[in-house]
Design an enzyme around this catalytic site. Structure first.
Site, PDB file in Angstrom:
ATOM      1  N   THR A  44       0.854  -1.182   0.000  1.00 45.64           N
ATOM      2  CA  THR A  44       0.000   0.000   0.000  1.00 45.64           C
ATOM      3  C   THR A  44       0.888   1.229   0.000  1.00 45.64           C
ATOM      4  O   THR A  44       1.817   1.323   0.805  1.00 45.64           O
ATOM      5  CB  THR A  44      -0.902   0.046   1.250  1.00 45.64           C
ATOM      6  OG1 THR A  44      -1.827  -1.022   1.177  1.00 45.64           O
ATOM      7  CG2 THR A  44      -1.671   1.352   1.318  1.00 45.64           C
ATOM      8  N   PHE A  54       1.609   5.238   0.508  1.00 47.11           N
ATOM      9  CA  PHE A  54       1.163   6.403   1.257  1.00 47.11           C
ATOM     10  C   PHE A  54       1.894   7.636   0.755  1.00 47.11           C
ATOM     11  O   PHE A  54       3.042   7.552   0.337  1.00 47.11           O
ATOM     12  CB  PHE A  54       1.483   6.248   2.750  1.00 47.11           C
ATOM     13  CG  PHE A  54       0.688   5.164   3.418  1.00 47.11           C
ATOM     14  CD1 PHE A  54      -0.518   5.449   4.032  1.00 47.11           C
ATOM     15  CD2 PHE A  54       1.143   3.856   3.426  1.00 47.11           C
ATOM     16  CE1 PHE A  54      -1.257   4.456   4.645  1.00 47.11           C
ATOM     17  CE2 PHE A  54       0.413   2.849   4.033  1.00 47.11           C
ATOM     18  CZ  PHE A  54      -0.793   3.152   4.644  1.00 47.11           C
TER      19      PHE A  54
END
Lengths: 370, 370
Positions: A271, A273
């Site tokens: 993921t 960010f």
């Protein structure tokens, strides 16, 4: 004297006798490291005084990126470079905290990937401020309640990305960093077994990420793409003929049991960010620049929009189109390029890009770390 | 040459000129630290060879606790002792990983407090293995798939403690460590405001933890103790006259908005975790021992059960009774005492305790760190 020493304890004591001189050497080294760490901290305090005179920011992402790269490059081993970077991230975090603890807003609650991302980027010596929504992360950072905000950009499980992309379009903040956290997909059912399962459901992206594994293990079970992995988990919780592929977080929310973990084909699924802030980092020597662009929707428009990048030899590392919800344009293009906006090659490319584009927003240049 | 240098960049460059010599000093210190870290790692590898000869465990909690205490005690500043410990935890974690990466099972999913607890105890250079339940954490550790398991012991929000206590009664594993993570309560409603709120709901424990704050801010709103903070959050999500006190995690699950964060009276409210494993740590000099005891249910039985502790001058730091679900006894008592089971004072006290008790289980002795 210790009582109750059995055979296991005797072995431990024999081992300890051999280990003693080695441990004394380690203790001596630790004392030197401790001394050096505090000498480093005192110099960092001087740095803080100089910065205070000129109102320079406490946290300089480009400087920290340089230090981390440098220790990894010069690391002779046997320690792994990645582990050395983890240690130095905490060293810089602790020294920085002597000037001032940086406050970092993140998408709460505490104990989530976003909080892990805060610590991964800033070390543990920070104030991590949990916000209830991505909007609040931006608001808190824009209002100055936080120095930085950490927001998910791409997340195959939770679909948070859209809101972040919308807010990046509007915000006055810049992207000052980027990082990623590993994410795993699991195959889950209500029972924890695959008996009676007729369909495997997940978001299309997750199905694609797991197709090799699924072809190998469940070639004869239908696959159904649904709106999100969370939706797949919800379906599996209500229907024993459905198995879901989702993150364990979604599985736990719906009381599913794991049939098999880590079913994604790429074990490095992550993921992403973004770190947003009022700060614009200077060049670190290895940087990335993020932009949002738009053009009128006609044939060849995108191609000619991007021509200046090729002309100036600037690599594009990411290109994503996104239907516009607001404004004049049908699509916005989220573009990442190699290099800093102030770099010799990049600056003229951006100038030309700006001229070509109907809409141009520079989100920021920041150290490349992925 | 950089292009596009505006006034902000000019200030940055002036500051950078002043900072340059300081940064060179820091870089020189970093080079020395890097060298020492790798020298430390090489000696740690020798330690690994000695341990391999005698099958001694890679992770020795008592040794790591001693190192962390020592650097905190000897730390001259300006670095904070807690920050120095964070750095050295990563140093030991990285060195240990050169022998072998320790595998630690925890109550998943990834990105939870339990995963944070793993990193807080073992540093980041470990394999963290997410399990779907507390039972699975025990199973994985008992089966040897994990070297250690990290399980919640006391958790005001999620009530996980009961299952852990039951499993501790049955397991063959020992407690080899204990740690805690800060937890905050928030006052939350569906709207994010207190208009129309007639009742504040939470678990009785959470209401008690927040009573000072509630007396000061909402003295005239009724308080209602409910089964759990999660239940309070669920109620608040469906009833605009209800405000809930709960962790942000529960609030987010039910779509609540935070009226006010950090409303607990004690800012140091924490969730306790136990580390379980097949290893029994030796004495570290400052240890704690956990036991489970039972006696027949008659007047004075508990009092006389505990008499040996007082006689031998051993402090009891925790005493919790728990209705038995299984077996012969009405209650089990979970007892923590100061000191290691092999300590001079403690060993005879435990021997006498064992004689007095109808049921006696030594859960383990481990370094005291809270």
């Amino acid at each position: 004297m210790r009582r109750g020493a059995g055979p296991a304890t005797v072995i431990t004591i024999m081992t300890d006798d051999k280990l003693k001189p080695l441990r004394e050497q380690i203790d001596a080294i630790d004392a030197q490291i401790l001394d050096l760490l505090n000498r480093r901290a005192r110099i960092a305090q001087e740095v803080g005084h100089v910065k205070a005179e000129t109102n320079a920011p406490v946290f300089r992402p480009e400087r920290e990126a340089q230090v981390l790269r440098s220790v990894a490059e010069r690391n002779p081993g046997p320690l792994l470079a990645a582990d050395v970077q983890t240690i130095f991230r905490e060293v810089m975090s602790s020294c920085r905290a002597l000037e001032r603890r940086v406050t970092v807003a993140f998408l709460g609650p505490q104990g989530t990937f976003s909080e892990q991302a805060v610590f991964q980027q800033f070390g543990h010596a920070v104030e991590a401020l949990a916000c209830a929504s991505i909007d609040e992360v931006f608001r808190a950072t824009e209002a100055g309640s936080a120095d930085f905000g950490v927001v998910p950009m791409e997340n195959s499980n939770e679909g948070a990305v859209n809101r972040t992309l919308d807010l990046l379009l509007q915000t006055t903040l810049s992207i000052s960093g980027e990082l990623s956290i590993p994410v795993h997909h699991s195959l889950m059912t209500a029972s924890g077994a695959m008996d009676g399962v007729q369909r495997i459901c997940a978001h299309s992206q997750a199905l694609a990420q797991c197709q090799g594994w699924l072809n190998q293990h469940y070639p004869n079970i239908d696959r159904l793409a649904v709106a999100s992995n969370g939706e797949a988990a919800r379906m599996a919780s209500q229907d024993p003929s459905v198995a879901a592929i989702a993150g364990e977080f979604a599985g736990q929310r719906y009381g599913l049991r794991v049939v098999q973990g880590h079913v994604q084909d790429d074990p490095h699924n992550r993921t992403r960010f973004a770190v947003v802030g009022r700060l614009q980092p200077g060049p670190s020597g290895k940087d990335q620049t993020s932009l949002i662009l738009a053009v009128p929707n006609r044939a060849g428009a995108v191609h000619s929009l991007l021509a200046p990048l090729a002309q100036h030899g600037v690599s594009m590392t990411r290109f994503e189109s996104r239907p516009a919800r607001l404004g004049t344009w049908e699509y916005y293009f989220y573009v990442d390029i190699e290099g800093h906006a102030l770099d010799d090659k990049v600056a003229p490319a951006l100038a030309a890009l700006k001229e070509n584009a109907a809409f141009y927003k520079l989100l920021g240049s920041y150290p490349f770390t992925l």
